[in-house]
Design an enzyme around this catalytic site. Structure first.
Site, short mmCIF file in Angstrom:
data_model
loop_
_atom_site.label_atom_id
_atom_site.label_comp_id
_atom_site.label_asym_id
_atom_site.label_seq_id
_atom_site.Cartn_x
_atom_site.Cartn_y
_atom_site.Cartn_z
N ARG A 168 0.83 -1.21 0.00
CA ARG A 168 0.00 0.00 0.00
C ARG A 168 0.86 1.25 0.00
NH1 ARG A 168 -2.86 -0.70 5.28
NH2 ARG A 168 -3.70 1.37 4.88
N SER A 183 -5.88 -2.82 9.35
CA SER A 183 -4.43 -2.96 9.56
C SER A 183 -4.08 -2.75 11.04
CB SER A 183 -3.71 -1.92 8.69
OG SER A 183 -2.37 -1.79 9.06
#
Ligand code: URA
Ligand code: CA
Length: 441
Positions: A168, A183
């Site tokens: 990411r 996350s």
């Protein structure tokens, strides 16, 4: 199942099933799905979002990708505290000893700094011989004897997140609420604490630049935690300017010692008391937050919190003489004054940019294998809304390398904006989010 079909489904705005999400996370972690396909899916998620069910499934899949740490054998209610990443954020080093000094266990698995934010483990390693890697036996013995342990987390917590986060980071897909919430929460939920206190930073130095998105992220994380049966509370706190005055590892240890002795910067002290009072309430140590604040003020006044820091350092092998006499902590060869070129009031001190200055001086790392300079950093002499005269000191640069000084000096002068008029007082805490809802102050 084919990754191609899953990407296409999300690209077309459809909901992914539980099985599909599990398939992706499991096979990406194992290396069966290549980065280019995962990157495409993340971008589709970025644009088309995930609903609550998908976000929860993603969190579960990431938790299941790795190890779960059981700490149920430690007595008492264990509250984990997590900050979404700040600059000069020394709170853990202050809050931990304060909480432990009240008799509530403080068990913290911390990380290292990356980019413009610092990490608690790096700060602790500026104390000679301080041991952050503990065996399970050492960990248990220490926390049972002292009520406090701060150590590194095992590398096998949520490995799926580690891999996805790196991807990411280089594909412009970090700032999506579902991806950030899953996350953070996957790493928290993999550790078996009873409750989770989240310090969600809002402002220039934070992931969430405005209050609305911080509230949205907080709601999502609280929902995930609650769904897992863990009481979860998020506190929205200001990160427009760095916390305290010091940014840098040994400099922040010294600052934490100052606060524990009752002499530190007011914002750090106030935030520690606020977060601590919520934590004591969650741990059922007190009946309300005011009582929590009194208990915490008491452990500062009586030096019990400071003594607890000494004990933490002693039990984890560190040199306590450096706590008793912070002049013995790593010190930079040069301390350079940065002076103001005009008179006025401090308007802003962009926390992220100051963090990047500290990084440039060697206080942080850009890649995980960089060796940081523990003594380097910046000490602010002024905070937002303080009066400054021409040629008065804005900040001090602590460095071992004179090559970077001119550049960093110019950067600091640029970053610290000065205005003719004094601004409005800034809130340190914007509000609190629980499963009952959002309360803004
Ligand atoms: N911190 C994390 O651990 N994950 C994110 O996605 C953002 C911040
Ligand atoms: Ca600080």
């Amino acid at each position: 199942m084919r990754m191609y079909d899953i990407i296409k489904k999300k690209r077309d705005g459809q909901e992914l099933s539980t099985e599909e999400i599990y398939y992706v996370v499991e096979n990406y972690t194992k290396g069966n799905i290549p980065d280019y396909q995962m990157a495409a899916l993340l971008m589709a998620i970025y644009f088309n979002k995930m609903n609550e069910r998908e976000t929860l499934d993603l969190t579960k899949a990431m938790i299941n990708s790795g190890e779960k740490v059981d700490i149920s054998y430690i007595d008492g209610i264990k509250v984990d505290k997590h900050s979404t990443g700040g600059v000069g954020d020394t709170i853990t080093l202050i809050l931990g000893p304060m909480i432990a000094a009240t008799g509530v266990p403080f068990v913290k698995m911390s990380g290292r700094g990356l980019g413009h934010t610092g990490g608690t483990l790096d700060k602790l390693e500026s104390i000679d011989n301080f041991k952050v890697n503990l065996s399970r036996e050492e960990f248990t013995r220490i926390v049972n004897q002292t009520n406090i342990v701060i150590c590194s987390q095992t590398s096998n917590i949520a490995p799926a997140d580690k891999k996805m986060y790196s991807l990411r980071d280089v594909t412009a897909t970090v700032d999506n609420i579902s991806l950030i919430a899953s996350s953070i929460m996957s790493k928290k939920l993999a550790i078996g604490s009873d409750a989770i206190l989240l310090d969600v930073k809002v402002g220039k130095g934070a992931f969430m630049k405005d209050l609305d998105s911080a509230v949205e992220l907080s709601n999502e994380m609280v929902r995930i935690g609650t769904n897992y049966g863990r009481e979860t509370v998020a506190v929205l706190t200001n990160m427009d300017e760095p916390l305290g005055n010091a940014i840098g590892n040994s400099l922040e240890v010294k600052e934490a010692i100052d606060v524990l002795k009752g002499n530190g910067p007011k914002d750090l002290y106030d935030l520690s008391i606020e977060l601590g009072s919520i934590l004591l309430l969650m741990a059922k140590k007190v009946k309300n937050r005011n009582e929590g604040k009194e208990v915490l003020e008491e452990v500062i006044r009586t030096n019990k919190a400071y003594e607890k820091l000494i004990q933490l350092v002693r039990y984890q092998g560190g040199n306590v003489e450096q706590i008793k006499n912070p002049d013995l902590l790593p010190k930079a060869k040069y301390i350079i004054e940065v002076k103001s070129s005009k008179e006025g009031y401090i308007k802003s001190i962009d926390a992220e940019k100051i963090g990047l200055c500290a990084l440039k001086l060697g206080a942080g790392r850009e890649t995980m294998d960089y060796k940081i300079d523990l003594s380097a950093g910046i000490v602010l002499n002024k905070k937002i809304n303080d009066k400054i005269n021409k040629d008065e000191i804005l900040a001090y640069i602590h460095t071992n390398n004179l090559n970077k000084v001119t550049e960093v000096e110019e950067m600091i002068k640029d970053i610290i904006e000065i205005s003719d008029i004094k601004g409005e007082d800034k809130k340190l805490i914007y509000g609190i989010v629980t499963k009952e809802g959002v309360t803004l102050y």
